[in-house]
Enzyme design. Structure first.
Site: not given
Lengths: 280, 280
Positions: A149, A225, A258
């Site tokens: 991320s 995600d 995620h």
């Protein structure tokens, strides 16, 4: 430079250790984690640097990803820094938001007060930390870089800007085009100021558009995600890589989200990918 | 019986899910986690029940052990209950100690007020939970049981008392002789009262001394576990197993401690051990 050992746990025949040290770059005390595989007892091993995402510390990847299992098999050390400077004197977001300030350093060098006195995570990750690691641990100067991320943004942008320093790059769910997403715009505005011409040097897609770097790069992205469309934008990076003929593989992973549950499912692939270049 | 899905995360091609339900046995709402391997999409799979240690919930093993990787390969579901009844009405230790009350149910049926109204974890794990799991999920009636520390005590004592219900037993760092250690004495005194004649039915070593059960059993214990000498006492269990010719393998693992870093290092061995009996 003094390293204070904070914890030691045997794992897969090697050792997971946390250390605390004073960072001259960040002007505060910092903690990092290192996993030394069993091979490090008798030889220098290469290092994979792992940059974590928003709200994380050095601990998330070491507790949740299972990365140590394959690192032990292959003989690769893993180093995980924190995600921002820390301490009472370090400025935070006014409302203690999760996406700016503490835990959200975005792996750049801040130019704006009050953040510029501590938020120099780019220099910490690129210069101070590897120097420290290579002085104190049985590691070689073979390095690769990965992250998740915000840390995927860090890994790709740092790798593209320092291709002589890394053998390969990978990322899970990276923020690929921060200048065009809410997380990135908030962070870059706060750390770098409103003059957007300064932002491109920390944007992986912008860097890729102008890059001749041919470092091998692997990106995994879950299709479920929640942040994919608004924040992550892998297609922008892939388009730039195609134009530049840069060897980027993007794998869209059906049904994954995620979380570290996603990362743990594919971390072995990333280790074996980096091993091709770290152990050559 | 209504199951409320709390979370779903894809992992290693299967699904990790948390559910909330009302437990008639415990007289409160409970949460559990189940990992369904990819094979469960097309066939019934066996189940390994995992009992966690003091202070844990259903989440620790699912986030930290890496158990899902091998479960996905072998086609074994993993079920993790919480470690005690929960909720505002559930009595806790007066000083909220970590080793009694909430998070410390010790997998027994309490007889002493105020704990006997909710603390019936033995019946929950042995009866209500497997019934619920086998009603709602694509699992067979092939079951094995494992756990860590207090959960290792739970796995061994429950397995020895219900050999018809489980194929195999394993444990990491189990509390092997709770009637002779501080954790166990505090818990048994609080839940079962001061009459120690009632304690032996929940003590793995005492149960083993009088057992004709020949279930295969694997125990891993770290030599650097801070709790080894005072709290865990694996030698007592091993001595009883030898006398009874019960097939117990104890592996003393050099340099490992009491943490999930230890568990993650050897969880694959435990899955493959149980698979020999669950998939025969």
């Amino acid at each position: 430079m003094t390293l204070e050992n904070v914890s030691s746990n045997k794992m897969f025949g090697g050792w997971l250790k946390q250390y605390r040290h004073h960072s001259d770059t960040l002007n505060c005390h910092m903690r990092f984690a290192i996993y030394l595989p069993p091979q490090a007892a008798s030889q220098k091993v290469p290092v994979l640097y792992w940059l974590s995402g928003l709200t994380c510390t050095d601990e998330n990847v070491m507790q949740k990803s299972g990365i140590q299992r394959v690192a032990a098999e292959l003989g690769i050390a893993i180093v995980a820094p924190d995600t921002s400077p820390r301490g009472e004197n370090v400025a935070d977001d006014e409302s203690a938001a999760y996406d700016f300030g503490l835990g959200a350093g975005f792996y750049l060098n801040a130019t704006q007060a009050p953040f510029n006195t501590h938020y120099q995570m780019y220099d910490y990750v690129v210069k101070e930390l590897p120097t420290l690691i290579e002085q104190h641990f049985p590691v070689s100067n073979m390095r690769s870089i990965s992250g998740h991320s915000m840390g995927g943004h860090g890994a790709i942008s740092i790798g593209l800007k320092n291709p002589e320093q890394y053998q390969s790059i990978s990322a899970f769910s990276p923020i690929c085009n921060p200048i065009n997403c809410p997380w990135g715009q908030k962070a870059f505005n706060g750390y770098l100021g409103s003059d957007q011409t300064t932002w491109a040097e920390y944007d992986s897609s912008e860097l890729m558009k102008n890059s001749t770097v041919k470092l091998p790069m692997l990106v995994d992205q879950g299709t479920e995600d929640n942040f994919l469309t608004e924040q992550l934008k892998p297609e922008t990076l892939v388009d730039a890589a195609k134009t530049q003929q840069s060897p980027l593989t993007l794998r869209m992973q059906e049904g994954y989200d995620h979380s570290y549950f996603f990362i743990s499912s594919f971390i072995e692939d990333h280790l074996r990918f980096h091993a091709k270049y770290l152990l050559k």
